[in-house]
Design an enzyme around this catalytic site. Structure first.
Site, PDB file in Angstrom:
ATOM      1  N   TYR A 171      10.124  -3.563   5.724  1.00 11.98           N
ATOM      2  CA  TYR A 171       9.668  -2.102   5.504  1.00 11.98           C
ATOM      3  C   TYR A 171       8.959  -0.862   6.769  1.00 11.98           C
ATOM      4  CZ  TYR A 171       5.477   1.531   5.500  1.00 11.98           C
ATOM      5  OH  TYR A 171       4.481   2.570   5.753  1.00 11.98           O
ATOM      6  N   LYS A 175      11.539   2.550   7.107  1.00 10.87           N
ATOM      7  CA  LYS A 175      10.439   3.220   8.398  1.00 10.87           C
ATOM      8  C   LYS A 175      11.456   3.868  10.033  1.00 10.87           C
ATOM      9  CE  LYS A 175       7.390   3.869   5.400  1.00 10.87           C
ATOM     10  NZ  LYS A 175       7.464   5.201   4.343  1.00 10.87           N
TER      11      LYS A 175
END
Length: 302
Positions: A171, A175
């Site tokens: 993640y 991001k």
């Protein structure tokens, strides 16, 4: 409904719940016509229950706004193309794209398998790239036809993308990639009348239940700093014509706080004018580190 986004046609991905839903409702309340995209999957990207996009559309229409649902997979080229086509077919144009879709598969690195890595990179990073690519192609064609767009893209990063987060290597990487994609898109698309910015929000959603476990509960009274709707006013403004001249920027948004992030900048530097030995390079690096600012902590680090 009239407001700062009056008459604009806006796509919001991942808009069936949480932040995306809050953005869609806020944009509609400010006069936008909204394409509500959501696959309706579970927190980990597996099968979900119901059709949240239809529910949000019903909410918008009940409040007097205009909206249509899109249930395609925006991490495929066909799905992203149909997303833009839905806006054009329903409302005749596209003005703003809010990229927000995503899910989590958290693991420590030694337990993170390839499928969990690929799935999270796919939905977050590829799921930003493909809608952006298809929307940009539409706006470029408009610009080449002499119809200069007043177009806006709002991408969704995270504090994990800015600082990293223990147990979220996939993640965090996705991001962080969104941040650099934002900078590149802002530079490339400026000539076509497109502004591209990113937010790093913090709010109460099903994706943050574990991350913000101690601060998730809404207060009995007073200001609820973790409500998703607190982030949406900045998204509405960035997605409107009122944000003219703002592009290639990243904002943190949480509760009542908005912060402009300044990103990677060159710090202390030394040029010896010649190749160093390994020992000399290490000595120079240590001297520079002594002059440099201490980096922020990774979320969850001990």
């Amino acid at each position: 409904m009239t407001g700062i986004a009056d008459g604009r046609v806006v796509i919001v991905t991942g808009a069936g719940r949480g932040l995306g839903r809050a953005h869609a409702l806020a944009l509609a309340a400010e006069g936008a016509r909204v394409v509500v995209n959501d696959l309706g999957v579970g927190l980990d990207g597996g099968p979900g229950n119901g059709d949240p996009a239809d529910r949000v559309v019903a909410e918008i229409r009940a409040a007097g706004g205009e909206a249509v649902a899109h249930g395609g997979d925006i991490a495929t080229s066909a799905g992203a193309a149909s997303l833009v086509a839905t806006a054009l077919e329903a409302f005749g144009r596209l003005d703003t794209l809010v990229n927000n879709a995503g899910f989590l598969r958290d693991r420590m690195l030694v337990n993170l398998d390839e499928d969990d890595w690929d799935a999270v990179l796919r939905v977050h990073l590829k799921g930003h790239f493909l809608p952006l690519r298809h929307a940009a192609a539409y706006w470029r064609a408009e610009a080449k036809a002499g119809l200069v767009p007043c177009a806006r893209v709002v991408n969704t990063s995270s504090g994990a993308g800015l600082s990293g987060s223990v147990g979220q290597g996939n993640y965090s990487a996705a991001k962080a990639g969104i941040l650099v994609l934002t900078l590149v898109a802002a530079a490339e698309l400026k000539r076509y009348g497109v502004q591209v910015n990113a937010i790093a929000p913090a709010a109460r959603t099903r994706m943050t239940e574990r991350t913000f476990a101690e601060t998730m509960a809404a207060p009995a009274s007073g200001f609820d700093a973790m409500a998703p709707g607190n982030v949406s006013p900045l998204v509405v403004w960035l997605g409107s014509a009122a944000s003219a001249g703002v592009t290639g920027r990243v904002f943190e948004a949480e509760g009542g706080r908005i912060t402009v992030m300044e990103g990677w900048r060159r710090g202390p530097s030394a040029d010896g004018g010649a190749r160093r030995t390994a020992a000399e390079a290490g000595e120079t690096a240590l001297k520079l580190l002594a002059q440099a600012e201490t980096p922020g902590a990774v979320y969850g680090a001990q």
